[in-house]
Design a protein around this motif. Structure first.
Motif, PDB file in Angstrom:
ATOM      1  N   LEU A 457      29.666  33.899  40.480  1.00  0.00           N
ATOM      2  CA  LEU A 457      29.989  33.780  41.857  1.00  0.00           C
ATOM      3  C   LEU A 457      31.611  34.687  41.756  1.00  0.00           C
ATOM      4  CD1 LEU A 457      28.819  30.381  43.260  1.00  0.00           C
ATOM      5  CD2 LEU A 457      27.964  32.748  43.994  1.00  0.00           C
ATOM      6  N   HIS A 458      32.069  34.205  40.905  1.00  0.00           N
ATOM      7  CA  HIS A 458      33.472  34.998  40.972  1.00  0.00           C
ATOM      8  C   HIS A 458      33.328  36.394  40.597  1.00  0.00           C
ATOM      9  CE1 HIS A 458      37.597  35.339  39.756  1.00  0.00           C
ATOM     10  NE2 HIS A 458      37.214  35.931  38.645  1.00  0.00           N
ATOM     11  N   LEU A 459      32.537  36.814  39.653  1.00  0.00           N
ATOM     12  CA  LEU A 459      32.418  38.317  39.414  1.00  0.00           C
ATOM     13  C   LEU A 459      31.727  39.089  40.807  1.00  0.00           C
ATOM     14  CD1 LEU A 459      30.766  38.339  35.881  1.00  0.00           C
ATOM     15  CD2 LEU A 459      33.098  38.920  36.677  1.00  0.00           C
ATOM     16  N   ILE A 460      31.003  38.283  41.351  1.00  0.00           N
ATOM     17  CA  ILE A 460      30.482  39.100  42.822  1.00  0.00           C
ATOM     18  C   ILE A 460      31.560  39.151  43.781  1.00  0.00           C
ATOM     19  CG2 ILE A 460      28.720  38.577  44.567  1.00  0.00           C
ATOM     20  CD1 ILE A 460      26.556  37.344  42.846  1.00  0.00           C
ATOM     21  N   GLY A 461      32.428  38.184  43.856  1.00  0.00           N
ATOM     22  CA  GLY A 461      33.554  38.226  44.830  1.00  0.00           C
ATOM     23  C   GLY A 461      34.416  39.411  44.393  1.00  0.00           C
ATOM     24  N   SER A 462      34.727  39.359  43.092  1.00  0.00           N
ATOM     25  CA  SER A 462      35.528  40.438  42.733  1.00  0.00           C
ATOM     26  C   SER A 462      35.158  42.055  42.842  1.00  0.00           C
ATOM     27  CB  SER A 462      36.068  40.434  41.060  1.00  0.00           C
ATOM     28  OG  SER A 462      36.424  38.999  40.839  1.00  0.00           O
ATOM     29  N   VAL A 463      33.676  42.121  42.909  1.00  0.00           N
ATOM     30  CA  VAL A 463      33.354  43.378  43.124  1.00  0.00           C
ATOM     31  C   VAL A 463      33.126  43.558  44.560  1.00  0.00           C
ATOM     32  CG1 VAL A 463      31.136  44.689  43.260  1.00  0.00           C
ATOM     33  CG2 VAL A 463      31.624  43.286  41.209  1.00  0.00           C
ATOM     34  N   ARG A 464      33.178  42.464  45.302  1.00  0.00           N
ATOM     35  CA  ARG A 464      33.322  42.977  46.977  1.00  0.00           C
ATOM     36  C   ARG A 464      34.598  43.350  47.375  1.00  0.00           C
ATOM     37  NH1 ARG A 464      29.450  37.825  49.623  1.00  0.00           N
ATOM     38  NH2 ARG A 464      27.490  39.076  48.763  1.00  0.00           N
ATOM     39  N   ARG A 465      35.637  42.389  46.657  1.00  0.00           N
ATOM     40  CA  ARG A 465      36.999  42.933  47.121  1.00  0.00           C
ATOM     41  C   ARG A 465      37.539  44.112  46.665  1.00  0.00           C
ATOM     42  NH1 ARG A 465      37.475  37.402  45.515  1.00  0.00           N
ATOM     43  NH2 ARG A 465      38.207  37.996  43.352  1.00  0.00           N
ATOM     44  N   SER A 466      36.933  44.818  45.561  1.00  0.00           N
ATOM     45  CA  SER A 466      37.034  45.979  45.039  1.00  0.00           C
ATOM     46  C   SER A 466      36.464  46.961  45.845  1.00  0.00           C
ATOM     47  CB  SER A 466      36.704  46.379  43.611  1.00  0.00           C
ATOM     48  OG  SER A 466      35.207  46.292  43.552  1.00  0.00           O
TER      49      SER A 466
END
Length: 469
Positions: A457-466
């Motif tokens: 979930l943390h990685l998915i959130g980071s990708v969306r923010r990028s």
């Protein structure tokens, strides 16, 4: 910061670089989610464990020796182990796992009638009876075989053989939902295995006794036949056996006659020397003449008369009557001496002739015995062949007879190389499922799943923010 590739077909964002601190922040921020997933998995494992049927395991300990105790041989009373016995023990373990032994246990413990297996047994029996042809006994036998085959897989699934390292011990485990049944089957495995082992040994001993009996009967016939052939041949050829290591009768006679021939030759030499000395000269110097008292007496009397004659010759003439009578007496004495010497010469000649004749006869007899011995040796070739056949057959017969007696004694002892050390007892608690171990594993597995979800979930959130950036 992230960059975007504007080339056609490459409209995707590169994953941002994440530090360990960000991972730790992600885990801490989602700690309740991780805890929730862990608790959920533990609850699922708990429910699944409680829904599982408890299994009770009973254990029988066996001691398996390489060979049985040798009661009939004092020198090797106890069996000795060898590093090369691994194949033997592996064979024993596979025998314990065999389908045949499992089916025997099923029959001996009447598993088909136990509630744990009765439903399956009845179902298999009804299926086997459908469309079956033959009398009731045949159908019943077919049903029994089908039930045993169906239960064999379940029994083998519950069986576990555990060899104890660096020992001759093996543990037989059996697991089932019924603790009493587990103990009964484990003990039945031990007793049935021992019984089968004894039966195999008895079958082998019985087969060996039967085989040796047949071979003994055959060899007994061969011994009788070879002995009869030897006796018949020795009778036809007039061969008399005086012993295995003793010489033949002609050889014995030759030995004796050789000694007699030497004596005869020596006697002939002595007689010939005496005769050669006696046949020349006057014979007065012969030892036989010198030692003859009559001749010596006659010579003394002749010497006296000759002395008297010589004395009177000085007074009387030879033709004087007194001188003529004295001369006549001297001549008569001389003739008597010569006559006695002639007798001695004839005796020496006779002794020489006898010794020569004895030598000749002895040589002729030796020549005849040599011919007999050569003829006997020629005829003994066949005799010796028959004798070797007799000896060989008798040795084989004696060896087999001794082995037959040994097997008979050893077979009657009923030695067994498998024994029970500990019998199985009814277990007081289930062997499986193990609730504490399952809950511990569920907690570890749930925590791992929660941790993976939190990081994803943390990685998915980071990708969306990028992407938004």
């Amino acid at each position: 910061m992230s960059t975007v590739d504007h080339r056609p077909g490459h409209m995707h964002a590169k994953l941002p670089d994440v530090t360990l601190l960000e991972y730790w922040s992600a885990i801490v921020s989602r700690r309740w989610m991780i805890a929730g997933v862990t608790v959920l998995v533990v609850i699922i494992v708990l429910v699944g464990t409680l829904l599982m049927t408890p299994q009770f395991q009973a254990t029988t300990t066996l001691q398996i020796n390489r060979d049985a105790m040798n009661v009939v041989n004092i020198e090797n009373l106890m069996p000795t182990e060898s590093p090369m016995d691994r194949d033997f023990y592996e064979t024993q373990y596979e025998l314990l796992r065999s389908r045949t032994l499992a089916q025997e246990v099923i029959r001996s413990t009447h598993l088909a009638e136990h509630p744990a297996y009765k439903e399956l047994a009845e179902k298999v029996a009804s299926q086997a009876a459908e469309g079956a042809e033959g009398d009731k006994a045949t159908v019943r036998k077919r049903q029994q075989d089908a039930v045993e085959r169906a239960l064999t897989a379940d029994v083998l699934d519950g069986l576990e053989i555990e060899p104890v390292r660096n020992s001759r011990l093996a543990k037989v485990h059996f697991s089932s939902p019924d603790p009493g049944l587990s103990a009964r089957v484990a003990n039945a495995y031990a007793s049935t295995f021992i019984s089968d082992n004894l039966k195999r040994q008895l079958d082998a001993s019985t087969f060996a006794v039967k085989y040796l009996s047949e071979r003994l009967e055959q060899l007994r016939g061969k011994v009788e036949e070879s002995e009869r052939a030897l006796v018949d041949y020795s009778g036809d050829q007039q061969i008399v056996s005086v012993g295995d290591n003793a010489p033949s009768l002609p050889a014995q006679n030759l030995t004796e006659l050789n000694g007699l021939l030497a004596s005869a030759q020596n006697a002939k030499i002595q007689a010939e020397a005496a005769w050669n000395e006696a046949r020349v000269g006057t014979g007065l110097n012969l030892p036989q003449v010198v030692s003859n008292p009559m001749i010596q007496s006659l010579r003394e009397a002749q010497a006296e008369m000759q002395n008297e004659y010589n004395q009177k010759l000085a007074t009387y003439k030879p033709d004087y009557p007194e001188m003529m009578r004295l001369k006549s007496r001297i001549d008569a004495s001389n003739r008597q001496i010569q006559q006695e010497i002639g007798v001695i010469r004839a005796s020496l000649k006779s002794q020489y002739d006898t010794a020569a004749q004895q030598e000749l006869l002895t040589e002729q007899r030796i020549t005849g015995l040599k011919h007999d011995q050569l003829d006997l040796e020629e005829r003994s070739i066949r005799y010796n062949m028959l004798k070797r056949d007799v000896d060989t057959n008798r040795q084989l017969y004696d060896a087999l007879l001794q082995r037959f007696k040994e097997i008979g004694v050893a077979g009657n002892v009923g030695a067994n190389n498998v024994s029970v050390i500990d019998t199985a007892e009814v277990p007081g608690s289930p062997y499986s499922p193990r609730l504490p171990i399952n809950l511990a594993l569920g907690a570890v597995f749930g925590f791992f799943i929660g941790l993976v979800l939190a990081l994803m979930l943390h990685l998915i959130g980071s990708v969306r923010r990028s992407h938004r950036a």
